[in-house]
Structure formats: C-alpha cells, structure tokens
Design an enzyme around this catalytic site. Structure first.
Site, PDB file in Angstrom:
ATOM      1  N   SER A   1      -5.107   3.624   6.507  1.00 11.13           N
ATOM      2  CA  SER A   1      -4.752   2.217   6.355  1.00 11.13           C
ATOM      3  C   SER A   1      -4.299   1.992   4.572  1.00 11.13           C
ATOM      4  O   SER A   1      -3.318   1.483   4.195  1.00 11.13           O
ATOM      5  CB  SER A   1      -5.845   1.261   6.429  1.00 11.13           C
ATOM      6  OG  SER A   1      -6.223   1.153   7.672  1.00 11.13           O
TER       7      SER A   1
ATOM      8  N   ARG B   1       0.887  -1.427   0.048  1.00  7.47           N
ATOM      9  CA  ARG B   1       0.031  -0.154  -0.084  1.00  7.47           C
ATOM     10  C   ARG B   1       0.711   1.271  -0.117  1.00  7.47           C
ATOM     11  O   ARG B   1       0.417   2.016  -0.288  1.00  7.47           O
ATOM     12  CB  ARG B   1      -0.980  -0.095   1.181  1.00  7.47           C
ATOM     13  CG  ARG B   1      -0.206  -0.209   2.536  1.00  7.47           C
ATOM     14  CD  ARG B   1      -1.232  -0.609   3.577  1.00  7.47           C
ATOM     15  NE  ARG B   1      -0.712  -1.379   4.834  1.00  7.47           N
ATOM     16  CZ  ARG B   1      -0.844  -0.935   6.107  1.00  7.47           C
ATOM     17  NH1 ARG B   1      -1.882   0.064   6.128  1.00  7.47           N
ATOM     18  NH2 ARG B   1      -0.188  -1.715   6.889  1.00  7.47           N
TER      19      ARG B   1
ATOM     20  N   ARG C   1      -2.108  -6.001   3.450  1.00  7.83           N
ATOM     21  CA  ARG C   1      -1.969  -5.115   4.565  1.00  7.83           C
ATOM     22  C   ARG C   1      -0.308  -5.122   5.053  1.00  7.83           C
ATOM     23  O   ARG C   1       0.249  -4.176   5.280  1.00  7.83           O
ATOM     24  CB  ARG C   1      -2.477  -5.530   5.796  1.00  7.83           C
ATOM     25  CG  ARG C   1      -2.485  -4.779   7.020  1.00  7.83           C
ATOM     26  CD  ARG C   1      -3.114  -5.512   8.326  1.00  7.83           C
ATOM     27  NE  ARG C   1      -3.102  -4.531   9.394  1.00  7.83           N
ATOM     28  CZ  ARG C   1      -3.336  -4.915  10.406  1.00  7.83           C
ATOM     29  NH1 ARG C   1      -3.846  -6.297  10.631  1.00  7.83           N
ATOM     30  NH2 ARG C   1      -3.183  -4.172  11.542  1.00  7.83           N
TER      31      ARG C   1
ATOM     32  N   HIS D   1      -5.762  -4.272   2.078  1.00  7.87           N
ATOM     33  CA  HIS D   1      -6.013  -5.315   3.104  1.00  7.87           C
ATOM     34  C   HIS D   1      -6.677  -6.590   2.523  1.00  7.87           C
ATOM     35  O   HIS D   1      -7.384  -7.038   2.910  1.00  7.87           O
ATOM     36  CB  HIS D   1      -6.841  -4.697   4.050  1.00  7.87           C
ATOM     37  CG  HIS D   1      -6.138  -3.794   5.066  1.00  7.87           C
ATOM     38  ND1 HIS D   1      -5.233  -2.975   4.695  1.00  7.87           N
ATOM     39  CD2 HIS D   1      -6.337  -3.709   6.377  1.00  7.87           C
ATOM     40  CE1 HIS D   1      -4.667  -2.081   5.805  1.00  7.87           C
ATOM     41  NE2 HIS D   1      -5.234  -2.591   6.700  1.00  7.87           N
TER      42      HIS D   1
ATOM     43  N   PHE E   1     -14.866  -4.683   1.267  1.00  5.54           N
ATOM     44  CA  PHE E   1     -15.898  -3.798   1.016  1.00  5.54           C
ATOM     45  C   PHE E   1     -15.782  -3.112  -0.480  1.00  5.54           C
ATOM     46  O   PHE E   1     -17.160  -2.930  -0.932  1.00  5.54           O
ATOM     47  CB  PHE E   1     -15.983  -2.903   1.991  1.00  5.54           C
ATOM     48  CG  PHE E   1     -15.775  -3.512   3.259  1.00  5.54           C
ATOM     49  CD1 PHE E   1     -16.554  -4.589   3.692  1.00  5.54           C
ATOM     50  CD2 PHE E   1     -14.886  -3.050   4.340  1.00  5.54           C
ATOM     51  CE1 PHE E   1     -16.432  -5.071   5.012  1.00  5.54           C
ATOM     52  CE2 PHE E   1     -14.779  -3.560   5.580  1.00  5.54           C
ATOM     53  CZ  PHE E   1     -15.626  -4.815   5.727  1.00  5.54           C
TER      54      PHE E   1
ATOM     55  N   ASP F   1      -7.845  -9.380  12.097  1.00  3.12           N
ATOM     56  CA  ASP F   1      -9.417  -9.059  12.119  1.00  3.12           C
ATOM     57  C   ASP F   1     -10.212  -9.953  11.603  1.00  3.12           C
ATOM     58  O   ASP F   1     -11.601 -10.107  11.854  1.00  3.12           O
ATOM     59  CB  ASP F   1      -9.264  -7.970  11.096  1.00  3.12           C
ATOM     60  CG  ASP F   1      -8.951  -6.555  11.580  1.00  3.12           C
ATOM     61  OD1 ASP F   1      -9.450  -6.140  12.606  1.00  3.12           O
ATOM     62  OD2 ASP F   1      -8.364  -5.921  10.928  1.00  3.12           O
TER      63      ASP F   1
ATOM     64  N   GLU G   1     -19.288   2.816   0.925  1.00  2.00           N
ATOM     65  CA  GLU G   1     -18.747   2.146  -0.168  1.00  2.00           C
ATOM     66  C   GLU G   1     -19.448   2.179  -1.661  1.00  2.00           C
ATOM     67  O   GLU G   1     -18.773   2.585  -2.662  1.00  2.00           O
ATOM     68  CB  GLU G   1     -18.303   0.837   0.041  1.00  2.00           C
ATOM     69  CG  GLU G   1     -17.235   0.547   1.289  1.00  2.00           C
ATOM     70  CD  GLU G   1     -17.820   0.471   2.515  1.00  2.00           C
ATOM     71  OE1 GLU G   1     -19.381   0.435   2.462  1.00  2.00           O
ATOM     72  OE2 GLU G   1     -17.272   0.635   3.386  1.00  2.00           O
TER      73      GLU G   1
END
Lengths: 273, 313, 273
Positions: B36, B9, B166, B108, B82, B116, B57
């Site tokens: 993030s 990222r 991530r 992620h 999402f 998570d 979203e």
C-alpha cells in the site's frame, strides 16, 4: 588497566547514593540493582569503548532502556573517564550535562536518550541491524528493567531480533522484582520469564546479577552464540547494598536524607561482596 | 475534461528507489502494508534495503532510530493513523528528542481512504507531528511533489514526516516545478482572498479559484506543502495582499495546517480566516469522493468559504 | 447445536459475508472466511446471548480483534437474529451504512460490543471486560478472536500478561492462525510460528485445534470452561479464504472483490443449502 571489579562496584554505589542525595531526587533502587551489570560491561573487558574518543566508530554500543537509572550509567561513564567525576555532583541540576533522564546531546558516551520505558530494545535492534547491513562487527548491549517488560513494544522487539538473527544483540533484564507501585508479581507478574524469551527465539542465560565475575562470563558466553540474540536474565535485588532500600518499592524513586545517606554509605563501604 | 491522476504514494515509492540507487545506506521499513505504501517497490528491487517489521509500529519507530544511530538512513512507512498515532511516544522521545535522522511517511492519510472507515482515516496526524520539536512536516499536493519532498528529506538531517493519501489525485506539478522544503509555492496570483492549501486540497483550491474568477473574485492559491517549519513570509505576504485567508486541508480543524496559519497570522498580521477541514468529528465508510463532498472538502466549500471570509474583511 | 446444523450455518454466513463484499465492492474476504467456523460456533452454540436484547448485561461478550474480518461477524449477527427484520443487503462500506468497513459499536449494528480495526487491541480490551465481570461477580465469559498477524503488536502481549496476572479464567481467546498476514506469511515476518508455546510461556491455558472443525471448537471451549486459574488461548489452525476454492491459502484475497465469474463459483460452492 586492571580494575578491581568489586572495588569498582562499591565506588559506583557510593556515587549513586551521593549524587542522588545531592540532587535531591532520583532513582536509587534500580540504579543499585544494576551496578554489577554496568561494571561488568564497562570494566570487565566486555564492551569495546574509548573514553577519550566517545564517538569512535568501532565502539560497541550500550542502550539504557530503563532511563531512570541514569545515575548508575553516569557513575560508570565518569569512572571510565568519559567526563570528570566532579560532574556527578550536578545531576538533575539546571544546565547539567547529567539530565534526570539521559539525553544524548548532553552526555559524552551516551548513545541514546531514554526515559519512556520499553523502547530501548527496538533501538538496540536497529543499531545491530545497521552493523549487520554495513558489515561491521560491533555488539550492542541493552539494559532493561523487569517492570518495563510489561510494555508491549519490548515483545515486538523480542520477536524481531531472532527473526533477523541479530546475534550481535545482548539484552539484559535487571530482574529485581520491584517496580514503582509495588512488586512486579502483584502488578503484572513475569513468572516463567526465561521460557517467555526462549519461546520468542532468544538464547537465554540466567545469571546472578550481583556476581560481577559471573556476569562477565555470561556476556562472553553470549558473544559466542551465533544466529540468535542473547538475553541475560540477571537475578538482582532492588536497592542492593543498602539494607533499608532492598526490595522496597518506596526506594524506586526516593532521595535519602543526610542521615540515611550516611548509613547507606557506611553499609556500602563495609560490604565485602 | 479528464484530469490525469496518480496516487501520491507512487511518488514516495519512486523517490525511495532513486535514493537507494544513489545511496545504499538508505533503508525502507514498513509494518505489513508495504504494498500500500509503495515501500514494497524497494522490497522488489532492493531486497537488502527493505525490512518488514510486521504489525508492530512502535518497534518500527524504535528500530528506525537504532538504524539511524548505527549509520543508516531509515525511511519508515505505514498507515498514517498507526504511524503517527500508535508510535507517537517513540517518535517523540526516541526520534525527535535525540534529533535522529529518521524519515517517516504516513500513508492512507485523510478521510479519502474511504470504505475502510473511521478507524483507518488519519485526520489528526499533522497536528500531533507538528507539535514535536525538531520535526519537519510536509503534506504534498500530488505524486510528483511527494517524490520531491521525499528526496528533499534525504538532504536534511533530522526527523521528517510526510503524509499522503491512498487515492489517485490530480497531477498539479511536474518535474520542473520548483520545490523547496519550508518554502510555500505560489500556484496562482490573486488579490481578493488568499487560499492556502495543502495535500489534495491544492487542486480543489485551484478549481475553486477558477469558479471565483468567473464571479470576478480574484483568488490567490498557495500550496503550503511544508506545514512545519511554516513559511511565515509567504503566509503573511498573502494575508497582507488579500486581507483575508481560507485554509483548506484534509485534516481535523484543530491543530493542522489551518491552525499553523492562524498562529502565524495572529502573531504577525491578524486577518479573517475560514477553515476548510474536518469539523471535529470522526469519519465513516464511504467512497472517497462521496466522503470529501459529505465532509465539505471540495471546491464548492472553498468557494463558499472565500465569499464568507471576503465579507468579513 | 448439532454439528451438521452448525456446519450449515457456517456455510451460510460464509456465503453472506462474501455476498456483502461482492455487493459492496470492497472488503477482506480471506480473513473473514478463515474465522467463520469459530464465529458461527460461538454465536450458535457457545455463547449465552439474547439476540433480541443485545445489551443484556449478563450476555457473553465478543470482540473481533481482527476487525477487518467483520463481514463474517455482520453475517453471523444477522443470521442469529440480531437485526429485526433481517438485513437483505448490507451496503457494506457505503456512505451512511451502519455496516462500516471496520466494526463500530456506535454505528447502529446491534450486538457489536467493541469497535475494532486498529490491530492488537482485542486481548487487552477483552481482559478489561473479563476483569469487570469478576469485579461485579458476573459469570459471563468474554470471547476474543485475534488474527495471528496481530501477535506482532506489543499491546497483545501487554494484554496477555495482564490477563494471566489477574487469573482471568473467564477470558477465552481464539487465535485465527491462518499463517498469512496482509503482506507476507507470518513466518517471513516474525520467524517460527510457535504461537501456542508463546502463550504457554506467558502462563495461559493453551489448546491447539483445527479451527474449521466445529466439534473441536466446542470441545475446546468446554475444556477451557472446566479449567480455572488462568486465561485460555485456543490456537486454531485455519486456512485463509476457507470454503472457496479460488481463495484458499491465496493471500491475494486478504482484501479483494470477486469478479462476476468468481461470484458464480461462490454461488456454486457456498450458495444454497
């Protein structure tokens, strides 16, 4: 060119009925309820567009969120001169520029494809935000059905536009109270609708959605409102102008046969409003 | 020996900054996870070129479509689960059907999102993005490749999807490594088995190839960063040369890069194939490496799959 | 339960929630602490439940829509006796642990009625449960706790609309209105923080309370149960990270793990009786 708005509404209603009959399928109910709204926008000196130059950069934008009422949009675009009126006869046919639900790539004057309900307001917000960012002054109009206000995405977008102070957005709710399966009230009621929009931060204007002059006035009022978006809640009748279609969910997406067409056209032509 | 690791990222964030510096019409949108995804870097440096859409979203995708129609170049990002999942209909009907110039980043992604748990582990996104007409789909192997892919997106017209994880992952490429959308990158030449990988599995595949070499098995390793459009020539050439294929990806076995390779080979040059992927199950909480090992996404699984597929030749 | 005793429980589950995050080295303490008093009051005073029979069909249902706040739920279930024997170490977010990073109804934690983690879904699911109760002539209530950030998800408003339309007065939704979301304050992202007005406009029976005052929480539920015809929203003003001096109103603690030093503070401020 001075256009008789009421006369134009009659013409558009005839187009809608004729083209759906010729196509053998389509959505007359919601198309007929939106006629005055669309005529006010395109012929009431509300939207700046140039039919000879559909991609003119400074044009105002219209986003049809309730894509199934494509016939009313097609008729208005044709009558405005974006493409020949004869094309209306090809609605929903193979190879036609007039897809069953609007497709941007096919139809001159069309800004965005539509058909999956609930998405138009987000798109309108995005365009309006781009205009703000780029410092250009165009306005963006978005026509929604009342049934599609059941889609959550509408409320996501309803939260976003006031946050961004998108006063160049004017949303319109065609509040005809009928959706495919029945009345909006019996499926998922929208009672208190003006308050819902107001509490989400919108300038709310209620208007008789079949009074074309009142609509023109309301659009101008909206354009004068600064720092927040406006929504016109247009009180309408589904299937307006055709007695046997009015308020009947069975005419949401149904095609009139020859006999029904003849009666419908007679009623529309005879209408004085 | 410690390997240098950077989260992919970071490459996305870097590319956004470069793009905006060169073109003020580039605008980044996020759905409340900007820190993030690294789109938050844009917020810090070019606040006018950033919009936080909140936890919405579908609206994110729709607004991006509108921005594109209004003449801007939107890059949207949120968690892949999402972004690709919740906003799929908007991406399909409003973005892809209109062939709008919207760039989409799924952050992620993969099981390596870790603790998570399953709700946040996107393992289906490549499949559901890949089926959309007009869509380009890229799974880069490291931060630098993510940066290049993001920059490349700005050069083509139409919707694009990039997915990245991530965790900090080993650096495999550098600034000088060539990158072209739609062109697979040959990482290591070999003749006994072709390992075609994407994402973080490229590094694992290279490590696996070393282990195989010790056992006198010559493995070719291909970084198939662009899953769509797939580089048919490269995939077919590798299969012809080696006679068998292992695909490795951090994604469900059905519908992802491995499936794309299988479709390509079935049509052009049928060859035995083994699939390193999540085996049609949901993930769970755990540390990233722990999960990668538990779900068979590591070099030893690739080594085993290579031997298995060679035996099937 | 007496107020003092409830406050004690709330303090204990706060401590346990932070302890499991400290031991598990990952989690969302801020959002867990802001709804601690609501969860504790529901499980120790309000809800009709049988901890030794978590699947009892007449139990009140509970959904933690803001699934990332689950440590407080795990701690409260444990405190209430759902786990037999009581869990000493939760192994939160560890491979193989039943205490997943986001709550799962299939990971083996007794008392979890619904998997959550994808924000915005709780009200729609709760409406479904409440509808089922009515359909089966059951008198159990469904309680949902949402974050305020989740109000940005459109599906929240789909659920809000549905619950009103069906008159689901057996649905009680708490909005944990701590004013922060992951990235920013709520105001920054969606503008005015008038949650209660929005629920009222959508036709819900709406109350506003201090979400850390267990007496107000109890009273609000009592009033809700005495009011029929529409679903109930209880907008709770809360403080993110409530109960720990170093966390309160500091959004850095949306997700995070206390250092050893902070853990010592935690023990001082929340440990013991």
């Amino acid at each position: 060119m001075e256009v008789n708005l009421k006369e134009m509404c009659r013409t558009v209603r005839e187009d809608i009925l004729t083209m759906i009959h010729a196509a053998g399928s389509g959505h007359p109910g919601g198309s007929l309820s939106s006629v005055e709204i669309m005529v006010a926008l395109y012929f009431g000196d509300v939207m700046k567009v140039d039919a000879k130059n559909p991609d003119w950069n400074d044009r105002d934008r219209f986003i049809l969120s309730k894509g199934h009422v494509a016939p009313v949009l097609y008729s208005v675009l044709a009558r405005k001169g974006f493409f020949p009126v004869e094309e209306l006869g090809t609605l929903r046919k193979f190879g036609s520029i007039l897809q069953g639900h609007p497709h941007k790539a096919h139809t001159p004057g069309l800004e965005c494809s539509a058909g999956s309900l609930g998405q138009g307001l987000s798109v309108a917000n995005g365009i309006a935000l781009a205009f703000k960012k780029l410092g250009t002054g165009q306005r963006v109009y978005c026509l929604m059905g009342d049934g599609e206000l059941q889609e959550g995405q509408i409320w996501e977008a309803a939260m976003f536009a006031p946050q961004q102070k998108l006063d160049n957005v004017c949303a319109i709710v065609d509040y005809n109270h009928v959706q495919l399966d029945g009345t909006v009230e019996e499926i998922k009621s929208l009672d208190n609708l003006p308050a819902r929009w107001n509490d989400f931060g919108w300038n709310v204007i209620e208007v008789d959605g079949h009074d074309v002059n009142a609509l023109v006035h309301a659009f101008k009022l909206a354009a004068l409102t600064k720092d927040r978006p406006s929504v016109l809640i247009a009180h309408t009748v589904k299937g307006k102008g055709v007695s046997f279609m009015e308020g009947d969910c069975n005419w949401h997406g149904n095609c009139p046969n020859a006999e029904q067409l003849a009666q419908a056209l007679a009623e529309v032509r005879g209408a004085t409003s | 020996m410690s390997v240098k690791k950077i989260p992919m990222r970071d490459g996305y964030g870097k590319a956004l900054l470069e793009l905006i510096a060169a073109n003020p019409k580039v605008i980044a949108l996020d759905a409340d996870v900007a820190k993030s995804t690294r789109s938050g870097w844009v917020k810090d440096k070019f606040p006018d070129n950033f919009i936080d859409m909140g936890i919405a979203e579908q609206d994110l995708a729709g607004t991006a479509a509108g921005l594109a129609l209004g003449g801007m170049l939107p890059f949207t990002s949120t968690y892949a689960v999402f972004m690709a999942g919740r906003a799929w209909d908007e991406i399909r009907t409003t973005i892809c059907y209109n062939n709008l110039n919207v760039k989409i980043a799924g952050a992620h992604a993969g099981i390596s999102v870790g603790p998570d748990g399953a709700t946040h582990q996107a393992l289906e996104d490549v499949a559901i993005m890949r089926v959309l007409p007009n869509m380009t789909v890229v799974c880069p192997c490291d931060a630098e490749e993510t940066r290049k892919a993001t920059l490349a997106f700005a050069k083509i017209d139409g919707p694009c999807y990039v997915r990245f994880g991530r965790e900090a992952v080993p650096v495999v490429t550098d600034e000088t490594t060539p990158f072209e959308l739609g062109k697979a990158r040959l990482c290591r030449e070999g003749s006994d088995v072709a390992i075609i990988a994407c994402g973080a599995m490229v590094y694992e595949s290279l490590e696996a190839a070393k282990v195989l070499a010790d056992e006198n098995i010559s493995a070719e390793v291909i970084d198939l960063h662009t899953v769509k459009p797939i580089d048919v020539d490269a995939v077919v050439a590798a299969a012809k040369k080696c006679g068998c294929v292992v695909t490795a990806e951090e994604h469900q076995i059905f519908g992802g890069m491995g499936s794309a390779v299988a479709e390509c080979l079935a049509k052009n040059f049928p060859a035995p194939q083994e699939f390193i992927a999540i085996q049609d199950t949901f993930g769970e909480s755990g540390q990233p490496q722990e999960l990668m090992d538990a779900y068979g996404l590591n070099q030893s699984s690739i080594v085993a799959a290579a031997k298995k597929v060679i035996a099937r030749k | 339960m007496e107020t003092a005793a409830l406050q004690k429980v709330a303090r204990r589950v706060r401590f346990e929630a932070v302890r499991m995050i400290y031991e598990g080295k990952e989690g969302h303490p801020g959002p867990a602490l802001s709804c601690a008093d609501i969860v504790a009051t529901l499980y120790f005073d309000v809800m009709n439940i049988r901890p030794d029979q978590p699947d009892w069909e007449d139990r009140d249902r509970f959904i933690l829509s803001k699934g990332h706040g689950c440590p407080i739920w795990y701690a409260t279930l444990n405190e209430r006796g759902y786990n037999n024997p009581k869990v000493e170490h939760f192994h939160l977010r560890e491979l193989g642990s039943i205490f997943q990073g986001h709550p799962s109804m299939h990971s083996g934690v007794p008392g979890i009625d619904m998997t959550t983690g994808s924000l915005g879904n709780g009200i729609a699911i709760g409406a479904g449960m409440a509808y089922a109760a009515k359909a089966h002539h059951k008198d159990y209530y469904t309680y949902v706790i949402c974050g305020d950030g989740e109000m940005q998800e459109g599906v929240t408003w789909e659920g809000v609309n549905m619950a009103k339309g069906r008159g689901l007065d057996n649905l009680v939704v708490f909005v944990d209105n701590n004013g922060f979301q992951s990235y920013k304050t709520i105001e920054f992202t969606i503008g005015q923080n008038n949650m209660a007005d929005r629920f009222r406009a959508f036709g819900w029976h709406t109350q506003e309370i201090n979400g850390h005052d267990v007496e107000q929480i109890k009273a609000a539920v009592t009033i809700a149960k005495a009011t029929s015809g529409s679903p109930h929203a209880i907008i709770c003003r809360t403080v993110k990270g409530k109960g720990l001096s170093y966390m309160e109103n500091n959004n850095k603690w949306h997700k995070g793990v206390p250092t050893e030093e902070q853990w010592e503070i935690t023990k001082r401020e929340l440990g013991g009786e």
